[in-house]
Each structure stands twice: as structure tokens, then as C-alpha cells.
Design a protein around this motif. Structure first.
Motif, PDB file in Angstrom:
ATOM      1  N   ASN D  15       0.799  -1.237   0.000  1.00  0.00           N
ATOM      2  CA  ASN D  15       0.000   0.000   0.000  1.00  0.00           C
ATOM      3  C   ASN D  15       0.827   1.280   0.000  1.00  0.00           C
ATOM      4  O   ASN D  15       0.541   2.225  -0.747  1.00  0.00           O
ATOM      5  CB  ASN D  15      -0.953   0.019   1.201  1.00  0.00           C
ATOM      6  N   ALA D  16       1.851   1.307   0.828  1.00  0.00           N
ATOM      7  CA  ALA D  16       2.640   2.538   0.918  1.00  0.00           C
ATOM      8  C   ALA D  16       3.277   2.864  -0.426  1.00  0.00           C
ATOM      9  O   ALA D  16       3.237   4.018  -0.899  1.00  0.00           O
ATOM     10  CB  ALA D  16       3.719   2.379   1.998  1.00  0.00           C
ATOM     11  N   GLN D  35      -7.099   0.735  -0.461  1.00  0.00           N
ATOM     12  CA  GLN D  35      -7.819  -0.206   0.386  1.00  0.00           C
ATOM     13  C   GLN D  35      -7.514  -1.635  -0.082  1.00  0.00           C
ATOM     14  O   GLN D  35      -7.316  -1.865  -1.273  1.00  0.00           O
ATOM     15  CB  GLN D  35      -9.323   0.067   0.266  1.00  0.00           C
ATOM     16  N   ASN D  36      -7.509  -2.585   0.854  1.00  0.00           N
ATOM     17  CA  ASN D  36      -7.280  -3.983   0.481  1.00  0.00           C
ATOM     18  C   ASN D  36      -8.560  -4.783   0.648  1.00  0.00           C
ATOM     19  O   ASN D  36      -9.602  -4.239   0.985  1.00  0.00           O
ATOM     20  CB  ASN D  36      -6.161  -4.582   1.342  1.00  0.00           C
ATOM     21  N   LEU D  37      -8.426  -6.092   0.394  1.00  0.00           N
ATOM     22  CA  LEU D  37      -9.592  -6.974   0.511  1.00  0.00           C
ATOM     23  C   LEU D  37      -9.614  -7.641   1.893  1.00  0.00           C
ATOM     24  O   LEU D  37      -8.578  -7.851   2.512  1.00  0.00           O
ATOM     25  CB  LEU D  37      -9.538  -8.070  -0.551  1.00  0.00           C
ATOM     26  N   ASP D  38     -10.830  -8.002   2.325  1.00  0.00           N
ATOM     27  CA  ASP D  38     -10.972  -8.835   3.516  1.00  0.00           C
ATOM     28  C   ASP D  38     -10.941 -10.314   3.147  1.00  0.00           C
ATOM     29  O   ASP D  38     -10.402 -11.141   3.879  1.00  0.00           O
ATOM     30  CB  ASP D  38     -12.283  -8.497   4.224  1.00  0.00           C
ATOM     31  N   LYS D  39     -11.562 -10.601   1.999  1.00  0.00           N
ATOM     32  CA  LYS D  39     -11.523 -11.987   1.511  1.00  0.00           C
ATOM     33  C   LYS D  39     -10.882 -11.975   0.134  1.00  0.00           C
ATOM     34  O   LYS D  39     -11.238 -11.163  -0.718  1.00  0.00           O
ATOM     35  CB  LYS D  39     -12.937 -12.546   1.410  1.00  0.00           C
ATOM     36  N   GLY D  40      -9.966 -12.913  -0.092  1.00  0.00           N
ATOM     37  CA  GLY D  40      -9.272 -12.953  -1.372  1.00  0.00           C
ATOM     38  C   GLY D  40      -7.958 -13.676  -1.196  1.00  0.00           C
ATOM     39  O   GLY D  40      -7.845 -14.567  -0.348  1.00  0.00           O
ATOM     40  N   THR D  41      -6.961 -13.268  -1.934  1.00  0.00           N
ATOM     41  CA  THR D  41      -5.703 -14.007  -1.956  1.00  0.00           C
ATOM     42  C   THR D  41      -4.523 -13.056  -1.748  1.00  0.00           C
ATOM     43  O   THR D  41      -4.654 -11.844  -1.879  1.00  0.00           O
ATOM     44  CB  THR D  41      -5.533 -14.741  -3.310  1.00  0.00           C
ATOM     45  N   ALA D  42      -3.366 -13.638  -1.475  1.00  0.00           N
ATOM     46  CA  ALA D  42      -2.171 -12.830  -1.202  1.00  0.00           C
ATOM     47  C   ALA D  42      -1.620 -12.164  -2.460  1.00  0.00           C
ATOM     48  O   ALA D  42      -0.944 -11.142  -2.393  1.00  0.00           O
ATOM     49  CB  ALA D  42      -1.093 -13.717  -0.573  1.00  0.00           C
ATOM     50  N   SER D  43      -1.918 -12.752  -3.613  1.00  0.00           N
ATOM     51  CA  SER D  43      -1.541 -12.164  -4.899  1.00  0.00           C
ATOM     52  C   SER D  43      -2.487 -12.769  -5.939  1.00  0.00           C
ATOM     53  O   SER D  43      -3.201 -13.731  -5.643  1.00  0.00           O
ATOM     54  CB  SER D  43      -0.087 -12.492  -5.253  1.00  0.00           C
ATOM     55  N   ILE D  44      -2.480 -12.223  -7.154  1.00  0.00           N
ATOM     56  CA  ILE D  44      -3.406 -12.711  -8.187  1.00  0.00           C
ATOM     57  C   ILE D  44      -2.597 -13.156  -9.390  1.00  0.00           C
ATOM     58  O   ILE D  44      -1.994 -12.331 -10.080  1.00  0.00           O
ATOM     59  CB  ILE D  44      -4.425 -11.622  -8.560  1.00  0.00           C
TER      60      ILE D  44
END
Lengths: 239, 239, 239, 239, 239, 239
Positions: D15-16, D35-44
Motif C-alpha cells: 500500500n505505501a 484499500q485492500n480486501l478482507d476476503k481474497g488471496t495474497a496475490s493474483i
């Protein structure tokens, strides 16, 4: 130069008209000679008709080269037997579709074909796809009239005119290709009638385009690529 | 159901292998029967070969329908005579190219064909263009080996493997289509060898794809469109 | 073989009809089993609906493979979750669009889709583009009827027939693909009605095409390319 | 204007850097918030990752509109959840691919993508096909490095440079698109290094292109077409 | 930043409106300045008009760069002189077509252009082909009104509205691009009127798109590829 | 017939060779006359060069029609000024690219251009796209030699041969188009040398193709479509 015109049907009723029409498109030093098939069909309006005529077309192209002709026009818009013939000879061979389509690409970025029957529409679409020019085709239309009924020139002109107007106004055609080599002697009349309606649309006669391409190829001494159309290898063949 | 396999050459030397190979792809209630041509060529590696064989292919497809077969596989990757045959019968007819190409489109967005000789590359390109799937074709490669020399299976496998690796690494192929129906019995072996090289690439055997498509069409009771392949009109035909 | 049909909605009201319809397309040794979603939507008519249903679709495909199924049909024309599912399993997985589109390519060079609502037209166009067959699509039409109102079969048939006639006459379609797997049991009736109007146009039922493709893939022992659909790498995932 | 950047992974470690990088591309009156996700993956890096993250992406885009943001950047090159989000809100939403691809089309007629892993190549090809710009894509290359290993900037630069040179010399690329939004802060350095090699090739940073497109859309007061991305109808949905 | 707008006609009657219109699309730190041609035509509606104006367009773009402008908008939908200008300067240069077309690709998968006269339809088709986005173009329509008669805004709005409705209903357009930079100040009104007819179609104003693209390019510090638009070599030139 | 050749540069050093070369391609009743520009550049290797020469090209084409010429060849591969000239006259006008490209489409399904410098590659790609034949182009290569250094025929032949071999072996070219009208008198020699290497590849000389097309168009009495190239309307023009 000497150009052989193979009119790939089993009747000679169109031959005189073909000779007369072809005469107007050739240069002073070009001679033409028309020949029909021994085996084949009375007209070509299906892939089946093409399959039946193609073996004799190829053998007559082979003979034309042996007889010293400089080029061969297989006088049918479906280009029957043309690819096989190119494999078997060194001289230029064209049918009716490819020269007309390429000339149309030169004079307009979007053009329509007007042919005889709905049955040939998929055949012409395939020819356009194989030639790689499909994105220039505005539409493929037909006049719902078999080849052997094209002799009534007034009716033919009216039906063609009707489709040409729709091709321009609805499909956005900027040029027209007559989609049967039997539609002879009408291109200029159609252009004039369309012009009178405020549509200055050129009409490509496939016979003139074919003869023009063959003359160009002969004067450029350039024939079909032998990489695209390689000489078939020796093998057992029962004909 | 009963499927007729027309192996469109004038020799029956491949028939036993075709029956054996075909057997592994069909469902329990499917019967197959293989037939050759009376007129045609020993192998098909040019448009000329296709032209010579097509009239007899079409007549044998017509006969197959009369004999109660539910579908016909014209067992050659060039799809010779298939379009004309579709015009003449109501049952499904496929060659080797279209089913394999469409199955390849299902399993991968980019695939290569590996065929026999450079002479068939332009023919296969035209088939891909006509089918409208050209944008999915990564490349069309060949092993520089005539059909009648495909019998040495070890050499065949090595040559195919070499081209498969190039097709993947250089051309970006994500699946392979074997570009000759004579390349039988190798698809699974090639997949395993490629997998051992770290290339998990599926290999489509055109025979299996063709039989699968025909079964699908019969069970769906759906044949070629009679708008795309209309019944030819009555006319004089000299064969 | 055993085929799992995942009907990717949260209701089971269509299941009985799906089983009955699917039965007519499969070979004697094929068994089918239908399953719905725990999380998802009542019908799928937007990308949003697809996004909500896809995680559960994928987990049910994974479970199907574990349970010994040979192949999975995600029974929705939008192919929701299919690409992700292919990454996660080794067995063949298809949705409704790709098999129907590829079967249509086999039987006609130009075909139209008739679907439910204008909202799915851009979704279907994207599917055609991704599959690389867009040049074969004559048009994508709809009957302006939501999925959950497809139950009135008479009204449905009339609305489909109306669009089929326009697709043929105006757009040049030579075959039709029913653009929703909820349009069950109508393909043959539509073909007959169209035929009575002089339009011999085949109508592809996506359920039959999907089952046919899966049977073909299982008998060919060929699944989606693991180069096109690689196994996702290990990483932290919060579901 | 206020732009929400949704970095669609479950960690905030990037983020930074995203805030710092984004800052250089925006106009003086633009504010950004990550903003990030609450549900999802560490990378896509797969469609599976996209499927898992998309539901939360869409709900966060919906929330951003409610919170008064003027536009949303889903900060991933695969455009995950973007189509569904466009259906659910009225403000402009873009991912990483489409803006970068369209900016590349403006500056060069032939461009290549250089991305992270072979697994994303088919995903990017599909994005290019859906956007209708595939004919401008010279190649889709990768550096064989997972997203979570992009942090070593020196190694990253070297690997990218290697592929950029091949993309230009072998594939004919005239511009480069960095195919992962995690490849931040390198575009100008890569341009300079390439220029030193005699290759004056521009390098598109997808973050800058995305922010530029959103600013353009906001100042033009133009969002995604509600015909292409219609509001989903009311229905039962279990999330 | 400072953007030069070259309105490539020999009259300044549109300048005040251009300044006013452009003002609404730019960010707070952007200044614009409008300039006309010394040699050229009163309006641009043919390739001939473009040929006559292009030399002076290019020299004014060169001067703009010397004068410290950061980017140039050649304010005509035909992009006259843009390619040559890109060769001669390092700053971003756009015309009216490319930015509008690319913005349209972002917001919709299928869009139509509505321009002034039938004479510009082939010109716009060529621009779409060169940009590689032709598959996204639903149609190119016109209102049969010369540029110099666009001043009657009420009549203009009605004629545009009529074509927009046809473009959507008949051609399937999901967004509209106004095909002349002289059609200023109407995009939002047209959107509202269309929306009132139940057609929620966005309308791209090419001026706004062009300024948005230039701002994006300047903030991304990215200009046209010098591989696509190389600096012309030294040689004798008589102007 | 009388054909005017406009060699669109400000020097006459190539004129004698052009007359000599052109002579071999024309029919007995064709006369040619070569003319240069008063304003323009010493050679054409950029769009900038084209922009500078085009106004005078158009005025010289207009004059040629007034002087009774039947057709005009703008003797440069970039087709500079050709579209504008077609708008202003009724006689056929071609440049170097379109005739050569269309002749290449006739003789092979996949062909490459070999031109002078990397700077013209994007220009030729755009010409191919506009003509709608891009799918037939295997590659566009160059010999890294400016037009004004083409005079060393031995070096020129060697450099061309090198690129022809790569175009065939690597790119799959089945025919070659010489991509500069200054590459005169070499086509047949190149064909022979290639043939000696086992590559029977035809080489299209753009001069011969252009003259052949013009003869065909004159004998067919068919010129560019006035729908595609309408007469520009009257308006104020300052030249």
C-alpha cells in the motif's frame, strides 16, 4: 500473348458471348480461345458441381500450358479447380472470384457481391475468407435466379439493380462485384443506372478483372507461388 | 449408431489400423466400417490429390446414407469432398480438420498443427480461415515426411516431438493438433513425452475428434445446415 | 462414464427437467447427476451474478473430481467459473457457451445466438471474442425475457421463433444457438417450425452440445490444456 | 476529485508504495486512498485467484461509490471484478489492463506486454481479445517471477529489460506495457536503459494509465455504458 | 501544463467556442491556447482538405514544442498531420479520432461514430483500421450536414439524436462517438435525451477525450513511440 | 493508352531508369511519361516526407487528367497523395503499395514486404491495415538502407536476398513484395537466386504491378469509387 478461357461447363452456348465480351478487355497483342468441359455440369451453383467439373478443368489447364498458352482463365466465379491447376502448371491461372475481389479492394474499401442464388452465398464467403479480404466485404447478395436463366438481360439488369441499391444503402457498399461470370455485358449499364439514382458506384465485371490480372501477370512474368501451390509429388493415381 | 469411415485413398493398407484406432474412441453402441476409394490417389498431399478423389468420396458418402449409416467420417485431414458431400446427404459428414480444430479451440486458446509436408501448410491455413478460427492458430508446422512414410512409428514420434517442442516454445502453442489422420496411435505417447520435458501440452488425434463430433451430432440429431450446404438443383451432369 | 451437471443457481426447480433433457443426449454408458449451489443467485443474467456464484461453482467442480466424476458440465450459457475450475482439476469442464458455439461452427459458417435479455448480449459477445470465433457470429439476439420466466414454453417458443426468423433473414444466420441453458426441450420443435417457413435452419441446444463435448473429451482422454489453465500456485487465500 | 484504489489482495504490504507511486501521476486536485480486501488471496496469478477475490472487490467498489469517491482503480493487471463492478455502480471503474492497453494503442501500432509468469499469458490474451485490440499486440512475454518476488527491484529491472529487448527485436514491439501493477517505479528507468541500447521504446506503467483514464473520465463526466454493463435485476442472492 | 490546440482551418470563428468548451475538460493546472492555420482550408471534409492543411499543421506543432508547450491537440476528427507531427517533435500530439475511439473502447465493447457527411465515412473507417480497433465499431453514421453548417445547435442536436437512436437500435451501438470536433457542447444533452428514450448510451465528445489523453500522457511523461514515429532523416526538402 | 508516372521527389536522377524499367511491363499500345515534383523532398522515408510532397502530387495528378492521360502511377511505395488525388480526378490513380499488395494476394496466401529502413515499417503496416489485407502479411522487413543509397545494385541484391531468405524460413512468406519503388530491375534476379537456394518464391516488383493495375482499370473502364473518394465540396482554400 495467348490466353485460354476454360468455360467450365459441358455446353458451349455461352462461348460466343464470352469471346465477344472478353474482346473488349484485352490489349491489342492478346489472343483468346474458349474451351468447354467434356465432363462436368451444365452450370456451377454448388460445391458438388465444382467437384464434378474440377478434374477435367485441371486436365484442360495442363493441356493449355502444353499448347503454348501464356495464361488460363477458368471462367467461373467460384474459382473451381483453380488451386489444383496452379499446382500442376507454371503459367498464371485465375478464376472469376479472386481477380474481381482484388480489383474491388483497389477501388473501394467496402464492396458487395451480387450473385445468382442463395446457394452460392456460403461458397463466396469461403472464397473471401481464403483470400484474406473478408473485412472489405460489405455483403454477399443474390438475385434468386439460376445461371441458366441469366439470358433475359432486361430482367437480369432490373434484379441486379435492385440488389445494388440495397447493397449500397443498407450494407454500405462503395463498389459492386458481379458474382457470376455469366452476368456479362451489364457492368457499364448498371453503373449508369445507379449513377442516375445518385449512387456513383463502380461495378466490377469478373471477366474483365480476370483478363486484366492475367495480362498483368504475364507482362510481370509472375505466376502463382510454387510455395503456396507446390508441384504434387509422384504417386499412384487412378482417374 | 453406425458410422462409415471413408479412407479416401485407393489402397486398403491403413484400414486395419484405422479400425483398431477408431475403436478406442467410440461409445459402446457405435459400429464403424471402413471403405476406400475406387478412383483417387494413393495418398493426399495436394489440392490436386483432393480434386481427383473428391467425386468418388461424394458418391461413397451418398451410398453410405442409402445404406443406413448415421454419419460419415472422411478420414483425411484436408477435409476432401466434405463440403460437396454435405450438400448431397442429410446425415452428418466430417473430415479430419474441422473436428480436431474445434476440439483444440475448446481445450486451448492458441494451438499449432503439426502435419506431414510443407506442401500441405497452405491447404491447412485455408481450412483454418474458412472455419473462422485462424486467430487461434499459433503455427502450422510439418515434419517433412510424406504420408506413405509415416509407418516408421519411432521416427515419426521423434519428428513430431521435435516440432511440438518448437511449436510450444517458439510459437506459443498451448495444444497440438496432429495434422494428418495417418498419424495414428501416437497422441498419448507424445503427451507423455512432452510432459516429461515439462510441457503439459495436450495432443489432439483427429480421428478421435471426428468420431466424437459425429457421435455428438447424431445424439443431438443435428446435421450440417442446409442453408450453408443446400441440396444442389437438378441439371445435366456428365460424370 | 459419470458426468456431473452443476446447475449454478441456488434453487433446484430446474433439476428434474435438466435430468430428463440431458438423458436424451448421452450414450448408454453415461450417467449424470445434477447439483446446485449453496451460495450464488436464483438465476444468472449479469457478470455480477457470475461473480457471486463462481467461488461455489469452482469448489463443487473440485469436489466432483474427488468424487470420481469423469467430467463436469457447468450448466449455464455464460460459462461462469469454468476457466477457474479448469485450473483446479484435471477432468474436462465445460459450460454452455463454448460447446454450442463450436458445434455451430461445425454445421454452419455463420450463426446467431438467441438469448434471454439485452443484458447478456455484451457477455456473450465477450465469450465469442475470447473463443476466437467472433467472425462466425452473424448476430446475438434476445427475446427480452428473464430466465425465471422461461417456463411458459408456448410463449417461449413463439418469441424464439420470431428472433430466429429475423436472425436468418436480416442477419444471414445459417444456424441458431439457443443462448440460455434454460431454453430446454425446444430445439427440434423450433427447427420444424422454421422448416415449415422455408428456413431449414438447425438449432443447437447447448445442453446437448456440452454433453457431447464432454463425452468426446472423455473418450479421447483429453482435457483442458494445463498450459492454458495452469494449476494455481500455493499462497495464502482467505475464502 | 477522489479516487479509490482497491489493491485486491489480503495484505497491505504494497500500500505505501502504491500511494507513493500513484501520487506522481495525478493532477493537483486529485486525492487517492488505498484499500485492500478482507476476503481474497495474497496475490493474483490465476483465474482462480480472481474468482476468489472478485465478490469482495465488487462490494468494496459499491462502498466506494457510497462513500463519495468519483472513480475506482482496481489495482491489478487482470482487471478482476471490474466488469461486475461496472454493473453495480455509476462511477468509472478501471483495472490495470484496459487503460494501459489503450494508452499503448495511442502511442504505438504494435506493442508487447511483459508480465510475471507464464500462467498469466492466456489471461492477458483473453483480456486483449475482449477489448478488441488483439491485432495491436506483438507478443505477451513474462519474466518467470511470481508477484510476491517482485520486491528485488534490481533483479526485476534486469529481467524486464531482457524481455523488452526480445519483444522489440524479435516480436517487433514498438512500445511496452508492464503486465503487472506490482511492477512499480520502473517504467522510466527501463525506457532510459533501452534508449541506451538504441531502442527508443516507451514503457507504459499501468498505474499511471489507470489514474489518467479515471481523471479523463471524471472530467468528461463519462462512465461505462449502462448498455454494456446494465444494472443487474433484483433477484434472490445468497452470498 | 500548457496544451496547444491547433484548430486546423484558416478561420478563427470557432476559436472562442473551442476555448470555452475545452475549459471544462482540463485540470486546474492546465492552460490552453488555440491557434489556426495560415495555409489550409475553411473546413476539413476530404482527404484533399487534409493534404492541403497538413504541412502547416506540422510546422505549427513544431513551433508549439519550441514555444514550450507540453502537448498538442490537432483539433479535427480526421487526425490530419498527426502522424507526421509525431515524427517531428517529442511532445505528445493527438487529433480528434484516436482519443475518442480509445475512450469509447474503454466504456463499451461496441460503439458507433456519428459524423458530418457521407464523404468522411471512408476516412473514419480507415482511421479505425489503422488504430486496430475496427472490430469494436458498430457503424459509422452521418447527419448529412457540412461542418460549416453545424452552428444551428437545435437542428444539429435533432439530427444527431436521430442517428444515435438508429446506431443503437439497428447497429447495436452501446456508446456513441461524435465524429467531428465541431460538434461541441452537445454530448451531455444528447445523453440526457437518449436516456429519456430508454437508451442509457454515453456520448464521447472528442475534444474532452483528446485533452484527457494529453493530460494523461504528460503526467505519465509518455509520448508517441519513436520507433513508430521515428525522426525523419536529413535530406533536401523544398517546401 | 497514356499513363503518367509521377515520381514524387524533387530530383530527376531516377527518371531514366524508371522509363526503362516501366517499358518492360506495358502493353504495345501504352505510352508512359515521367514527371517529378517542384515542391517536396529528395526521397520519401517518413510520413513527414509524404506530407510535404502530397500537395504537389495532387496538383500534378489533376494536371495529368487535364492533359489527357488515362491513368496515373504515383511512383512511391507509400502511396503518398493517392487518396486525395483520387478525390480530385476521374481517372485511375495508384501508388506503389496497393497494386503490389493485391498482386501478392493473388499469387500467395502469405507474403512479406522487404523495404528500405525501419522507419517505413509502421507506414507499410498502416497501408496493409487500410487495404484490409493485413492477415496475408507474413512480415514487413527492411534492409537498413536509405533510398538514396539503393544505387549499388550488387549490395542491394545481397541485402534483399538475405531478408528474403529470413522472410521465407522464419516468417513463412510464400511471396515477396519489394517495398520501395526504387528497388528496380532486381525482381527476376532475386527469384533466380532464391530458386537456386531451393526457395521458389516469386518477387513482386511494385512498378510492374502498378502499371498492370492501371492497364486493367483503363481496359475495364473502371476507376476508384466516387463513394469511397468523393469530389471535395467547394470551399475557401489557401494553398
Amino acid at each position: 500473348m495467348k490466353i485460354k478461357i476454360i468455360l467450365p461447363v459441358i455446353s458451349d452456348i455461352f462461348n460466343a458471348e464470352v469471346v465477344r465480351e472478353a474482346g473488349q478487355f484485352i490489349s491489342p497483342d492478346t489472343e483468346i480461345e474458349v474451351q468447354n468441359l467434356d465432363k462436368g455440369t451444365a452450370s456451377i451453383e454448388s460445391v458438388y458441381d465444382e467437384v464434378l467439373g474440377s478434374p477435367d478443368i485441371v486436365s484442360k489447364v495442363i493441356q493449355a500450358e502444353k499448347d503454348g498458352f501464356d495464361a488460363v482463365f477458368v471462367d467461373c466465379f467460384g474459382d473451381p479447380g483453380v488451386e489444383a491447376a496452379r499446382e500442376m502448371v507454371s503459367i498464371p491461372v485465375v478464376g472469376g472470384f479472386q481477380p474481381a475481389a482484388l480489383l474491388a479492394c483497389m477501388i473501394a474499401g467496402s464492396w458487395s457481391v451480387v450473385s445468382v442464388l442463395s446457394s452460392v452465398v456460403p461458397m463466396i464467403r469461403n472464397l473471401a475468407r481464403k483470400l484474406g479480404v473478408e473485412s472489405n466485404v460489405a455483403s454477399i447478395r443474390h438475385i434468386n435466379t439460376p445461371v441458366l436463366e441469366l439470358t433475359d438481360k432486361d430482367m437480369l439488369k432490373d434484379k441486379l439493380m435492385e440488389q445494388i441499391v440495397i447493397a449500397h444503402r443498407t450494407d454500405g457498399a462503395e463498389a459492386i462485384v458481379l458474382g457470376c461470370t455469366g452476368m456479362m455485358g451489364l457492368a457499364k449499364t448498371l453503373e449508369e443506372t445507379a449513377s442516375g439514382l445518385g449512387i456513383p458506384i463502380p461495378v466490377v465485371d469478373p471477366t474483365g478483372a480476370a483478363l486484366g490480372f492475367l495480362e498483368m501477370q504475364v507482362r510481370n512474368r509472375i505466376s502463382s507461388s510454387k510455395i503456396s501451390y507446390p508441384v504434387p509429388s509422384e504417386k499412384e493415381r487412378i482417374i
